[in-house]
Design a protein around this motif. Structure first.
Motif, PDB file in Angstrom:
ATOM      1  N   GLU A  59      33.204  25.612  -2.016  1.00 43.52           N
ATOM      2  CA  GLU A  59      32.584  25.401  -0.716  1.00 43.52           C
ATOM      3  C   GLU A  59      33.541  25.798   0.394  1.00 43.52           C
ATOM      4  N   MET A  60      32.945  26.216   1.526  1.00 46.88           N
ATOM      5  CA  MET A  60      33.731  26.646   2.677  1.00 46.88           C
ATOM      6  C   MET A  60      33.150  25.970   3.916  1.00 46.88           C
ATOM      7  N   ILE A  61      34.018  25.280   4.676  1.00 51.35           N
ATOM      8  CA  ILE A  61      33.594  24.591   5.907  1.00 51.35           C
ATOM      9  C   ILE A  61      34.455  25.128   7.040  1.00 51.35           C
ATOM     10  N   LEU A  62      33.838  25.833   7.972  1.00 45.83           N
ATOM     11  CA  LEU A  62      34.555  26.487   9.072  1.00 45.83           C
ATOM     12  C   LEU A  62      34.143  25.869  10.393  1.00 45.83           C
ATOM     13  N   GLN A  63      35.089  25.261  11.090  1.00 44.79           N
ATOM     14  CA  GLN A  63      34.831  24.709  12.412  1.00 44.79           C
ATOM     15  C   GLN A  63      35.251  25.721  13.476  1.00 44.79           C
ATOM     16  N   GLU A  64      34.783  25.468  14.708  1.00 47.59           N
ATOM     17  CA  GLU A  64      35.178  26.320  15.826  1.00 47.59           C
ATOM     18  C   GLU A  64      36.650  26.091  16.127  1.00 47.59           C
ATOM     19  N   THR A  65      37.422  27.176  16.139  1.00 45.54           N
ATOM     20  CA  THR A  65      38.858  27.075  16.399  1.00 45.54           C
ATOM     21  C   THR A  65      39.267  28.193  17.340  1.00 45.54           C
ATOM     22  N   PRO A  66      40.432  28.047  17.986  1.00 51.00           N
ATOM     23  CA  PRO A  66      40.937  29.143  18.818  1.00 51.00           C
ATOM     24  C   PRO A  66      41.498  30.259  17.942  1.00 51.00           C
ATOM     25  N   LEU A  67      41.764  31.398  18.584  1.00 50.23           N
ATOM     26  CA  LEU A  67      42.438  32.477  17.879  1.00 50.23           C
ATOM     27  C   LEU A  67      43.845  32.012  17.494  1.00 50.23           C
ATOM     28  N   VAL A  68      44.406  32.646  16.475  1.00 48.55           N
ATOM     29  CA  VAL A  68      45.738  32.300  16.025  1.00 48.55           C
ATOM     30  C   VAL A  68      46.654  33.505  16.117  1.00 48.55           C
ATOM     31  N   VAL A  87      36.071  22.906  -5.511  1.00 50.47           N
ATOM     32  CA  VAL A  87      37.130  23.431  -4.651  1.00 50.47           C
ATOM     33  C   VAL A  87      36.553  23.605  -3.259  1.00 50.47           C
ATOM     34  N   GLU A  88      37.286  23.111  -2.261  1.00 53.96           N
ATOM     35  CA  GLU A  88      36.778  23.154  -0.889  1.00 53.96           C
ATOM     36  C   GLU A  88      37.833  23.776   0.020  1.00 53.96           C
ATOM     37  N   VAL A  89      37.341  24.678   0.914  1.00 53.54           N
ATOM     38  CA  VAL A  89      38.206  25.297   1.922  1.00 53.54           C
ATOM     39  C   VAL A  89      37.684  24.886   3.290  1.00 53.54           C
ATOM     40  N   ARG A  90      38.624  24.356   4.131  1.00 52.61           N
ATOM     41  CA  ARG A  90      38.220  23.907   5.461  1.00 52.61           C
ATOM     42  C   ARG A  90      39.102  24.567   6.505  1.00 52.61           C
ATOM     43  N   LEU A  91      38.464  24.921   7.622  1.00 53.03           N
ATOM     44  CA  LEU A  91      39.186  25.424   8.792  1.00 53.03           C
ATOM     45  C   LEU A  91      38.962  24.425   9.914  1.00 53.03           C
ATOM     46  N   GLU A  92      40.071  23.859  10.439  1.00 53.74           N
ATOM     47  CA  GLU A  92      39.975  22.786  11.419  1.00 53.74           C
ATOM     48  C   GLU A  92      40.955  23.048  12.561  1.00 53.74           C
ATOM     49  N   PRO A  93      40.568  22.691  13.795  1.00 54.19           N
ATOM     50  CA  PRO A  93      41.532  22.800  14.902  1.00 54.19           C
ATOM     51  C   PRO A  93      42.576  21.687  14.787  1.00 54.19           C
ATOM     52  N   GLU A  94      43.784  21.980  15.156  1.00 49.57           N
ATOM     53  CA  GLU A  94      44.878  21.016  15.096  1.00 49.57           C
ATOM     54  C   GLU A  94      45.753  21.223  16.323  1.00 49.57           C
ATOM     55  N   ARG A  95      46.595  20.276  16.663  1.00 50.33           N
ATOM     56  CA  ARG A  95      47.405  20.347  17.870  1.00 50.33           C
ATOM     57  C   ARG A  95      48.155  21.668  17.976  1.00 50.33           C
ATOM     58  N   GLY A  96      47.800  22.448  18.996  1.00 52.15           N
ATOM     59  CA  GLY A  96      48.495  23.706  19.256  1.00 52.15           C
ATOM     60  C   GLY A  96      48.212  24.781  18.252  1.00 52.15           C
ATOM     61  N   GLY A  97      47.212  24.628  17.392  1.00 52.57           N
ATOM     62  CA  GLY A  97      46.925  25.646  16.404  1.00 52.57           C
ATOM     63  C   GLY A  97      45.738  25.254  15.550  1.00 52.57           C
ATOM     64  N   LEU A 146      48.877  26.996  11.464  1.00 49.66           N
ATOM     65  CA  LEU A 146      49.282  28.224  12.157  1.00 49.66           C
ATOM     66  C   LEU A 146      49.133  28.013  13.658  1.00 49.66           C
ATOM     67  N   PRO A 147      50.059  28.578  14.461  1.00 47.01           N
ATOM     68  CA  PRO A 147      49.983  28.367  15.911  1.00 47.01           C
ATOM     69  C   PRO A 147      48.819  29.135  16.544  1.00 47.01           C
ATOM     70  N   ALA A 148      48.269  28.550  17.586  1.00 46.02           N
ATOM     71  CA  ALA A 148      47.163  29.200  18.307  1.00 46.02           C
ATOM     72  C   ALA A 148      47.701  30.347  19.165  1.00 46.02           C
ATOM     73  N   HIS A 149      46.824  31.316  19.429  1.00 42.56           N
ATOM     74  CA  HIS A 149      47.163  32.459  20.279  1.00 42.56           C
ATOM     75  C   HIS A 149      47.236  32.010  21.732  1.00 42.56           C
ATOM     76  N   GLU A 150      48.304  32.436  22.431  1.00 48.68           N
ATOM     77  CA  GLU A 150      48.449  32.118  23.849  1.00 48.68           C
ATOM     78  C   GLU A 150      47.649  33.138  24.649  1.00 48.68           C
ATOM     79  N   ASP A 151      46.645  32.650  25.383  1.00 48.55           N
ATOM     80  CA  ASP A 151      45.744  33.537  26.126  1.00 48.55           C
ATOM     81  C   ASP A 151      46.459  34.085  27.358  1.00 48.55           C
ATOM     82  N   THR A 152      46.706  35.419  27.395  1.00 51.38           N
ATOM     83  CA  THR A 152      47.399  36.060  28.524  1.00 51.38           C
ATOM     84  C   THR A 152      46.436  36.745  29.493  1.00 51.38           C
ATOM     85  N   GLY A 153      45.137  36.628  29.207  1.00 53.69           N
ATOM     86  CA  GLY A 153      44.147  37.287  30.070  1.00 53.69           C
ATOM     87  C   GLY A 153      43.891  38.728  29.676  1.00 53.69           C
TER      88      GLY A 153
END
Length: 818
Positions: free
Chosen positions: A547-556, A584-594, A667-674
């Motif tokens: 199974e795969m569970i993908l949440q909304e996350t920022p770019l990395v 077997v389960e794969v999850r994508l979750e937002p975490e502090r700063g990444g 993994l760290p989130a991408h810093e948005d430079t515009g």
């Protein structure tokens, strides 16, 4: 006494005629006369005295004319002590006396006496107190005996430890100063070696130098000073000496105003000597009769002096004997010490003397036991090992032990010990060289076996998919209907073999510090979906639920290709170690700063003791040819290297065996430079250190200069120092550092010491991000770095662009999970 009472003319006494006596008085007198105990009766206000024959028989009892007279006439000087007791009894208060001291006038002089008794009121017919019933007993003999016994005990105890004859008498005199009632003075004389002169060594009561206490007495001629010395020196018993006042004049000594009238001369004779060794002159109390018990007391005192003198001489003889023995022992020790070999000698009591061997090691070395056996007649030869220099080295001794006989009687034992250390050391060195050669050969054989095992494992892992590919190709040539199934199998075999080859290459790059990533802003769900698609056929074939569970996350900030490789390795392990029917389960979750990528399975898990080794290369929990699952043990090691190169962290958890496992990648989130995201290499603008202020601590000058140049080239402001002390000084005087980059191995103080001191500082500087930049690259080194307080472990083998990437991650890095 009854007849005397009836015959007396009582009309001439205060009691009046007997016919006028009250009945109670008649009764009391009858009881008194019939009593077998000494009874005294005091009657009426004038304390008229009546008594019985037993009382009159007491020493110093009343004469007949005192019958019916006031008590004060009988008691004389003692009435002062007794009057108060009679007054209390007449007042109705009974009194009991025990050993009351009384000075009685006996024979025209006062004598020290002691009485015990009772004073009881006698009431008449009207109930009024008319007299006192007074039974009395004289206890003088008993009291004096007890007092003199204590005196003798005190003197004996005081003289017990005397070392010389003068000290015997000095200690005795010091004690007798408190017993002047029996001995108003004592003079202690010691005879000189010529035998005719006596020297005063101590005294009590009389000061030295008086007529009675001259410093010297001469036993012959006119030098006796008033004492009958010739008679005393010939006698072997106490001699009474009277008329002291005529001999010496009044002697002012003792507790009483009357001077002593008599003395006793006590010669101190030792066995085997004709002349007395010493002379004791003692005064007799002026208020005591020199009777036989008193004279016996003087004899016992002389005996105590004699005993103490004998003990003193015996002690002196023992000391001399002891010194002679010590002299002989010293001479024997000198002989033993002159012998070049080690010698141990035991006597029949088991006492052991040695020359060059520490007695403390006799028991542990076995020499003492050998000597004990020799005392029983047994000879022996053996090798003894003796520790030296704190136990780091040993001396080897050949020990020969035998009994010592005198006229067929064993009188001791001797052990001769020859040092054979150098010979044994040479033999040991030859044995060590041989053992080292054998160990080196064994180590080479083990290393060769390890290499063969690794090559065999690699060959097996590469050959397994290759065999599958060859078999399916042969099947396609003969059976076209299996085309679809064959293509799927060939694809899986190709992927497996490709992954093995890439794992080997990545491991080689990681070990050499050449593993790199291409960082860009990417969507984390895409590599995850691709990895899941790669592993879905294998999971279905094994009967697993994937199974795969993908949440909304920022770019990395990551390398999409390496992300896919990380997830594939984790999923491949999860599928491999999960039994059929598992999940077997794969999850994508937002975490502090990444973001966090979590791979969780219901497989076999791992024990807690294996957790520190999970991410080490070539390590698997199962080893040998019987392992259930294949593989080279490289996947998790590559996962950690790739995740850290991308600025992330990976960790694993498991409740225990057969309870599944959870692997988490942050993994760290991408810093948005515009600007629109685009792929960049490791030296791209996104990796620049513009605006960062760094403190670099590196003791090697060349490395310090090179690293400083690289960091400044990428825009950082660098303060570079060579030691912990310089770093602390810089931190104390300068603020505003964005990160601390510190070597570990440095002279005097290392990087661990620096980070502990920094974390203990006050203010924001204690929380400065810190990375250990070190050549220590083992897994245990990385764990030690993180436990010490660093946020990151950066190997010195990294390429410059990888170092820049790690430092950018360090500055914005959230807390890591161990």
């Amino acid at each position: 006494m009854g007849g005397r009472i009836r015959a007396k003319d009582w009309s001439q006494t205060p009691l009046g005629p007997m016919e006028s006596w009250p009945p109670c008085l008649r009764t009391v007198v009858s009881l008194c006369v019939a009593s077998p105990f000494p009874i005294l009766i005091a009657w009426g206000p004038r304390r008229v005295m009546l008594y019985n024959d037993v009382f009159r028989a007491l020493g110093g009892g009343p004469s007949p004319h005192l019958l019916g007279q006031p008590l004060s006439e009988y008691w004389g000087p003692a009435w002062t002590e007794l009057r108060d007791h009679y007054d209390k009894a007449f007042a109705g208060q009974p009194v009991i006396l025990e050993n009351q001291p009384l000075f009685r006038d006996r024979g025209g002089r006062l004598e020290e006496t002691f009485f015990s008794g009772a004073f009881s009121p006698i009431r008449d017919e009207r109930g009024e107190i008319a007299g006192v019933w007074n039974p009395l007993t004289e206890t003088t003999r008993q009291v004096l005996h007890e007092r003199r016994t204590r005196t003798l005990g005190d003197v004996a105890l005081a003289m017990a430890n005397a070392q010389t004859l003068p000290e015997v008498f000095t200690l005795a005199a010091r004690t007798l100063e408190d017993h002047a009632r029996d001995l108003p003075f004592t003079l202690f004389y010691v005879r000189d070696t010529r035998g005719s002169t006596l020297r005063l060594v101590s005294s009590t009561g009389l000061p030295p130098g008086t007529a009675a206490s001259p410093a010297l007495l001469f036993s012959h001629g006119d030098g006796a000073g008033g004492w009958p010395l010739e008679e005393v020196m010939r006698a072997r018993q106490p001699i009474r000496v009277g008329h002291l006042e005529e001999r010496f004049g009044p002697l002012r000594c003792g507790p009483y105003p009357e001077p002593p009238r008599e003395a006793v001369a006590l010669p101190i004779h030792l066995p085997g000597e004709e002349e007395p060794t010493a002379l004791l002159l003692t005064g007799v109390s002026s208020r005591l009769e020199l009777n036989e018990p008193y004279l016996e007391f003087h004899r016992l005192l002389a005996n105590a002096m004699t005993t103490a003198t004998l003990q003193c001489h015996a002690r002196a003889d023992w000391v001399k004997s002891r010194r002679r023995e010590e002299q002989r022992a010293a001479e024997l020790e000198a002989v033993i010490e002159s012998i070049p070999d080690g010698v141990c000698i035991a006597d029949t009591s088991g006492h052991i003397r040695t020359n060059r061997i520490d007695p403390a090691i006799l028991g542990s070395s076995g020499i003492e036991e050998a000597l004990q056996r020799a005392l029983r007649g047994e000879s022996s030869t053996r090798e003894v090992y003796l520790a030296q220099n704190g136990g780091e080295k040993q001396r080897v001794i050949r020990s020969a032990t035998a009994p010592v006989r005198l006229r067929e009687t064993i009188v001791g034992a001797v052990s001769i010990n020859v040092d054979i250390t150098e010979r044994k050391r040479a033999e040991a060195e030859r044995e060590v060289l041989l053992a080292n050669e054998q160990a080196a050969r064994g180590e080479a054989e083990r290393a060769n076996r390890k290499k063969d095992e690794f090559l065999a494992r690699v060959s097996h892992e590469l050959a397994t998919p290759l065999v599958g590919m060859r078999l399916w190709l042969e099947l396609l040539q003969t059976d076209e209907s299996k085309r679809t199934e064959a293509i799927a199998a060939l694809t899986q075999c190709t992927q497996t073999q490709s992954r093995i080859v890439h794992d080997l290459l990545d491991t080689a790059r990681a070990l050499s510090g050449k593993l790199s990533v291409m960082i860009e802003a990417c969507e984390p769900s895409e590599p995850i979906q691709a990895a899941v698609a790669d592993l879905t056929p294998m999971a279905r074939q094994k009967g697993l639920t994937l199974e795969m569970i993908l949440q909304e996350t920022p770019l990395v900030q990551a390398d999409p290709r390496r992300m896919r490789q990380v997830v594939s390795n984790l999923l491949s392990n999860a599928v491999k170690f999960t039994p059929p029917g598992g999940r077997v389960e794969v999850r994508l979750e937002p975490e502090r700063g990444g973001v966090c990528i979590v791979v969780q399975d219901t497989g076999r898990g791992f024990p807690s003791e294996f957790q520190p080794l999970l991410f080490s290369p070539f390590r698997q929990e199962e080893e040998g040819t019987t392992r259930v699952n294949g593989g080279l043990g490289l996947g998790l090691a590559i996962v950690r290297q790739l995740v850290e190169l991308q600025g992330g962290t990976v960790w694993a958890e498991s409740p225990g065996r057969d309870q599944g496992a959870i692997f988490t990648v942050w993994l760290p989130a991408h810093e948005d430079t515009g600007e629109p995201p685009r792929a960049e290499s490791t030296n791209a603008v996104a990796l620049q250190l513009e605006g960062l202020r760094l403190l670099l601590v590196e003791d090697d000058a060349l490395t310090r200069t090179a690293v400083t140049s690289i960091l400044e080239h990428h825009g950082a402001r660098v303060e570079a120092v060579e030691s912990v002390a310089s770093a602390l000084s810089t931190l104390a005087s300068t603020s505003g550092f964005d990160a601390l980059v510190c070597d570990i191995a440095m002279p005097q103080e290392d990087g661990y010491s620096l980070i502990r001191k920094v974390r203990a500082m006050n203010g924001p500087i204690s929380q400065v991000p810190a990375a250990a930049f070190t050549a220590h690259m083992r897994e245990e080194d990385r764990l030690q770095v993180l436990e010490a307080g660093f946020q990151m472990h950066i190997p010195k083998s990294l390429e410059p662009d990888q170092l820049i990437a790690q430092l950018r991650t360090l500055v914005g890095k959230p807390p890591t999970k161990p």
